[in-house]
Design an enzyme around this catalytic site. Structure first.
Site, short mmCIF file in Angstrom:
data_model
loop_
_atom_site.label_atom_id
_atom_site.label_comp_id
_atom_site.label_asym_id
_atom_site.label_seq_id
_atom_site.Cartn_x
_atom_site.Cartn_y
_atom_site.Cartn_z
N THR A 1 12.04 8.30 5.81
CA THR A 1 12.08 6.97 5.19
C THR A 1 10.81 6.60 4.42
O THR A 1 10.84 5.69 3.60
CB THR A 1 12.34 5.89 6.26
OG1 THR A 1 11.32 5.96 7.26
CG2 THR A 1 13.70 6.06 6.89
N ASP A 2 9.70 7.30 4.65
CA ASP A 2 8.45 6.90 4.01
C ASP A 2 8.53 6.96 2.49
O ASP A 2 7.96 6.11 1.80
CB ASP A 2 7.30 7.78 4.50
CG ASP A 2 6.82 7.38 5.88
OD1 ASP A 2 7.32 6.38 6.43
OD2 ASP A 2 5.95 8.09 6.43
N GLU B 1 -1.23 -10.96 -18.72
CA GLU B 1 -2.57 -10.99 -18.13
C GLU B 1 -3.52 -9.99 -18.79
O GLU B 1 -4.69 -9.90 -18.41
CB GLU B 1 -2.49 -10.72 -16.64
CG GLU B 1 -1.78 -11.82 -15.85
CD GLU B 1 -2.49 -13.16 -15.97
OE1 GLU B 1 -3.73 -13.19 -15.88
OE2 GLU B 1 -1.80 -14.17 -16.18
N SER C 1 8.67 13.09 5.14
CA SER C 1 8.78 12.73 3.73
C SER C 1 7.46 12.33 3.08
O SER C 1 7.36 12.30 1.86
CB SER C 1 9.81 11.61 3.54
OG SER C 1 9.34 10.38 4.03
N LYS D 1 11.03 0.10 1.16
CA LYS D 1 10.79 -0.02 2.60
C LYS D 1 9.88 -1.21 2.83
O LYS D 1 8.79 -1.31 2.24
CB LYS D 1 10.15 1.26 3.14
CG LYS D 1 10.05 1.31 4.66
CD LYS D 1 9.56 2.67 5.14
CE LYS D 1 9.55 2.74 6.66
NZ LYS D 1 9.14 4.08 7.15
N THR E 1 12.64 11.50 9.92
CA THR E 1 12.88 10.95 11.24
C THR E 1 14.31 11.19 11.70
O THR E 1 14.56 11.38 12.90
CB THR E 1 12.58 9.44 11.25
OG1 THR E 1 11.19 9.26 10.98
CG2 THR E 1 12.90 8.80 12.59
N TYR F 1 6.69 10.19 17.51
CA TYR F 1 7.60 11.34 17.64
C TYR F 1 7.25 12.38 16.58
O TYR F 1 6.37 12.18 15.73
CB TYR F 1 9.05 10.87 17.46
CG TYR F 1 9.25 10.06 16.21
CD1 TYR F 1 9.48 10.67 14.99
CD2 TYR F 1 9.21 8.67 16.25
CE1 TYR F 1 9.64 9.93 13.83
CE2 TYR F 1 9.36 7.91 15.10
CZ TYR F 1 9.57 8.54 13.90
OH TYR F 1 9.72 7.80 12.76
#
Length: 364
Positions: free
Chosen positions: A127-128, A321, A94, A200, A47, A61
């Site tokens: 950023t992903d 667990e 990304s 993120k 981005t 975009y």
């Protein structure tokens, strides 16, 4: 007459001083420039290099349309904090980042940081998956020089685009003495986070990157970094992983836990050649009754199982667990499933021992 001679001598001295000042000005300017750190920007797209239909387009975009030279030119203030050079390594969104991209990027960074002419590296990134790339580099970069991964939540064409200030801060941080030895850093929104802990947390807001439980490392304010803590886990120079001769990484996939889950995904991944599976269980990495046979069979086939959690915070307790000793599985400690996948891939380049891999997860 004496007064005229004195005046003439004074003028001559002034002229000599001015000539000397003018003659040495380029040298002084060059010396001042030389004192700035040398920072290389490796651009990968995202981005921060995106563009929209108009200045109000902040969603919908197109990523990865602006080249590194335009990114640098858009922030002339960079010249005040570093001598900057740029390289366009990739130009992708990304979400399309692959293991092959990571290996290429890490190897290039190691070459650059081995040079005495490079003081730090900045990676512009979507950023992903920025947190995943940062953690991979945290484990594979062999230098204590600063490496800063940076991105943006708004494209370069948007009103109040966050890319320019993020890039400025990242370059300043990469050239700073304060960032030396801190591991790979992620810097957006005037905040500094460790690659291991950051994630993120929001789909679109500029404050999306947080280390929600362990906390950020510090702030950037007034063109200066302020560190308040650092990650205690091993990284960079202390890392045992060497990717210099690797052309690929073992296949590791993530199986997500949910109510009424089944083994179809796990079986498909293993049939497709997975060497490791991250079981992103519910709660404390819980294993559903119908999934236990699939985990047992996977181990019988030599597939390494790491129990992680979809929760996003907290330690996954060994033999909590699930009976990890019985299952011969590994727990992820506090690593998210996506970061556990990265560490398991690198661990499998060294060993297939569950005991040794568990040590690695408690170390990194």
């Amino acid at each position: 007459m004496f007064s005229r001679k004195f005046q003439s001598c004074a003028q001559l001295m002034l002229a000599t001083v001015m000539m000397s000042f003018v003659a040495t000005a380029p040298a002084r300017a060059q010396q001042a420039t030389a004192k700035l750190p040398n920072v290389v920007i490796l651009a990968t797209g995202g981005t921060i290099a995106g563009s929209g239909a108009d200045s109000t387009t902040t969603v919908g975009y197109t990523s990865a349309t602006v080249g590194v030279e335009r990114l640098i030119a858009a922030v002339p203030e960079l010249k005040k904090v570093a001598n900057v050079k740029g390289e366009q390594v990739f130009q992708i969104a990304s979400e399309s980042m692959t293991n092959a991209h990571w290996l290429t990027l890490a190897k290039r960074i190691n070459v650059l940081l081995a040079s005495q002419d490079v003081d730090g590296v900045v990676i512009t990134h979507g950023t992903d998956t920025i947190e995943e790339t940062a953690y991979f580099l945290n484990l594979t970069v062999k230098s204590n020089k600063p490496v800063v991964v940076v991105g943006a939540m708004r494209p370069s064409t948007a009103i109040s685009a966050d890319g320019p200030i993020n890039l400025y801060n990242a370059v300043m941080l990469a050239g700073s003495k304060e960032a030396v030895g801190k591991g790979v850093l992620v810097a957006l929104n005037d905040q500094i986070n460790a690659a291991r802990e950051v994630t993120k947390t929001n789909t679109s807001t500029t404050d999306t990157f947080k280390s929600t439980e362990l906390g950020m490392l510090g702030y950037i304010q007034g063109s200066k970094p302020y560190f308040y803590r650092q990650s205690t886990r091993k990284h960079t120079l202390e890392s045992e992983f060497d990717i210099s001769k690797l052309d690929s990484l073992p296949q590791v996939d993530i199986v997500y836990g949910y109510a009424n889950m089944n083994r179809i995904g796990m079986d498909a991944f293993i049939a497709a050649g997975a060497k490791g599976i991250i079981h992103a269980g519910v709660g404390d990495g819980s294993v559903a009754a119908q999934m236990k046979p699939a985990l047992v069979e996977a181990r019988q086939k030599g597939v390494l199982i790491v129990r992680s959690s979809r929760v996003g915070q907290g330690i996954v307790a060994r033999n909590g667990e699930a009976n990890d000793d019985e299952l011969d599985s590994v727990v992820s400690d506090t690593l998210s499933p996506q970061k556990a996948r990265i560490l398991l891939m690198l661990a499998l380049t060294k060993t297939n021992s569950t005991q040794e891999i568990q040590r690695i997860f408690y170390t990194y």
